[in-house]
Design a protein around this motif. Structure first.
Motif, short mmCIF file in Angstrom:
data_model
loop_
_atom_site.label_atom_id
_atom_site.label_comp_id
_atom_site.label_asym_id
_atom_site.label_seq_id
_atom_site.Cartn_x
_atom_site.Cartn_y
_atom_site.Cartn_z
N LEU A 17 -4.79 4.23 -5.90
CA LEU A 17 -6.09 4.88 -6.02
C LEU A 17 -6.20 6.05 -5.04
N ALA A 57 -4.80 -0.16 -4.33
CA ALA A 57 -5.56 0.68 -3.40
C ALA A 57 -4.76 1.92 -3.02
N GLY A 116 0.82 -1.20 0.00
CA GLY A 116 0.00 0.00 0.00
C GLY A 116 0.85 1.25 0.00
N ALA A 175 -3.56 -5.88 -5.28
CA ALA A 175 -4.74 -5.19 -4.76
C ALA A 175 -4.34 -4.08 -3.78
N ALA A 176 -3.39 -4.39 -2.88
CA ALA A 176 -2.97 -3.40 -1.87
C ALA A 176 -2.27 -2.22 -2.53
#
Length: 542
Positions: free
Chosen positions: A244, A241, A183, A237-238
């Protein structure tokens, strides 16, 4: 007794090299950090100073460049300035020393997860050496790409540990930490999504297919491959995110020029080959397609010069990387699962990033430096080949390790020699200009980008610089400076000219040259005014 001492000395050798190389890298910044400094590097220090005044790790009052990087070197510069508020050079040296130590530590963490002997100390030591132009410019000295490399190594090291976690609590803890690191990487922009997370998904799927095919498609035989696939999807996915948040949330109230608007170009395998050659040029080859495009550099490197001769060892090092990757792919059944993950990952990165770099176009042109985050994987592949290849000659592995170290050191010597004699973007005589301005008591100045932020760092923040797009119509530039600089300074101000700028017919310059207060043999001219009124009147007349 003698036979026992030799292996111990040999085992200690890469650690000794690692410590010495780290000290040498820090010494480079300490000795030449001021004379080789440019405004691009200095902007990070100026930002760090502003962050210390405002608090926090991001500023809504700063014009960032083409990307909003949250976890990068300015955070260490903040700490350095807290310790050395009146000596920005020492703050830079301290930050770079910590950053390099973190890089070495993250590589050792990754290498231990792969199972490399000595925790990969040979590769960690090589990463402390300025073996190529771009790595010296944007790594050892500039530091721009080191945070990306650290996040890549931590991500991959944690992923390999997650795959072989034996208990649920350990798997959950490792997975949570992995998601946090990915992330953070996504918050830094799209770079590591291209450099690691997307290629790792492809790698996991390839290994899953190979493992299932060899095991007759029995699910119980591909548990590691399935875990790696799950881990890679978690990482994607992390990081997605985080990216994003960067583009949809932080972009709303932070100023930067997004570079996502890339467009497809024609499919050219010649361009694809050129991007791969740019990757190989990172390992000490004297040139690539864009080295001399930066900072107006037009010099060439003579073959029979110190840099030219030593740079030839970069061909050997690059060739070793290419041969090692091919050999390991051919012998993949002899390798461990962790080793195969790294080997197939490097191959996937070369394919994915190669196509992106070669077949797309955007605001920022791609050069060899965009491959820098991947370099640690190449050193890991070299060590894997040395450890797993079948040699008939006695002590062949030691000879190859010695040859590797020799190539890295020789390439580093050639790179440093040329860099110090042809430093890109840095202005000869800038330190003398800064000293004169401080002696005269000047504290506010106007200049174009490459002559601007560097003065603020060299003066330890005593001279505040306003960056303008050009000196003929000196509007403030929305690039790597405070948004407060949208308004010109109040009170006495100087204008710094350099090179071809001194021949410009500036509308605010006096006809008799009475506003010229400084001129030197390096191409610098300084104009001084009691206020910015002459510049404002010139702009009103446009």
């Amino acid at each position: 007794m003698k036979e026992r001492k030799t292996p111990r000395l040999w085992e200690a050798l890469p650690w000794i090299w690692l410590a010495a190389a780290w000290a040498g890298a820090v010494a480079f910044t300490a000795l030449w950090g001021r004379t080789c400094l440019d405004s691009d590097m200095a902007s990070e220090m100026v930002l760090a100073s502003q962050l210390n005044r405002e608090g926090g790790i991001l500023s809504t009052n700063w014009y960032y460049s083409t990307e909003l990087r949250v976890f990068c070197e300015q955070l260490l510069f903040k700490v350095g300035l807290m310790i050395f508020p009146d000596n920005w050079h020492l703050a830079r040296v301290l930050a770079q020393a910590v950053l390099l130590a973190a890089l070495a530590g993250s590589y050792l963490f990754f290498a231990r997860g792969v199972g490399l002997r000595g925790s990969g100390a040979w590769g960690a030591a090589a990463l402390m050496c300025p073996f190529g132009f771009w790595y010296l410019f944007h790594g050892i000295f500039g530091g721009f790409y080191l945070p990306h490399m650290i996040l890549l190594l931590l991500s991959l090291g944690l992923a390999l540990r997650l795959v072989r976690a034996k208990t649920l609590p350990r798997a959950l803890g490792t997975g949570a930490l992995l998601a946090a690191v990915c992330g953070a990487a996504g918050l830094n922009g799209v770079r590591l999504i291209m450099n690691l997370y997307l290629p790792l998904v492809l790698t996991a799927l390839v290994l899953l297919w190979l493992g299932a095919r060899d095991a007759g498609f029995a699910r119980s035989a591909v548990r590691r491959e399935l875990r790696l696939t799950g881990a890679s999807l978690l990482m994607l996915a992390a990081s997605g995110a985080g990216y994003l948040v960067n583009t949809a949330v932080l972009a709303r109230n932070h100023h930067f020029s997004a570079q996502e608007q890339r467009t497809w170009l024609e499919m050219s395998f010649e361009k694809l080959a050129d991007t791969w050659l740019d990757f190989l040029s990172l390992f000490g080859y004297p040139l690539d397609s864009s080295v001399f495009e930066i900072g107006g550099q037009t010099s060439t490197i003579a073959l029979f010069s110190v840099s030219g001769v030593l740079g030839a060892f970069g061909i050997v090092l690059a060739g070793a990387v290419a041969v090692s990757l091919v050999r390991l792919l051919v012998r993949h059944r002899e390798l461990s699962f962790e080793q195969n993950t790294v080997v197939f990952l490097l191959a996937a990165i070369l394919v994915v990033d190669g196509m992106i770099f070669a077949w797309t176009h955007g605001k920022q042109e791609v050069n060899a430096s965009h491959w820098l985050p991947v370099v640690p994987l190449a050193f890991a592949v070299l060590q894997m080949e040395g450890e797993t290849e079948h040699f008939r000659l006695p002590h062949a592995r030691r000879w190859l390790a010695s040859a590797f170290a020799a190539c890295v050191l020789l390439c580093s010597a050639g790179t440093v020699d040329h860099f110090l004699n042809h430093t890109p973007r840095a202005r000869k005589g800038m330190t003398e200009v800064c000293g004169w301005l401080m002696e005269q008591g000047y504290s506010q100045g106007i200049a174009t980008f490459w002559n601007s932020n560097v003065l603020t760092e060299l003066s330890n923040g005593e001279i505040e610089m306003w960056t303008v797009g050009n000196l003929e119509t000196p509007y403030p530039q929305t690039w790597l400076q405070s948004t407060a600089h949208d308004a010109f300074p109040e009170g006495p101000v100087f204008v710094l000219l350099y090179g071809g700028e001194t021949a410009l017919d500036l509308p605010y310059a006096s006809a008799d040259g009475s506003d010229v207060v400084y001129r030197d043999g390096n191409g610098f001219v300084i104009l001084a005014y009691d206020s910015v009124e002459p510049l404002v009147r010139a702009l009103e007349g446009v």
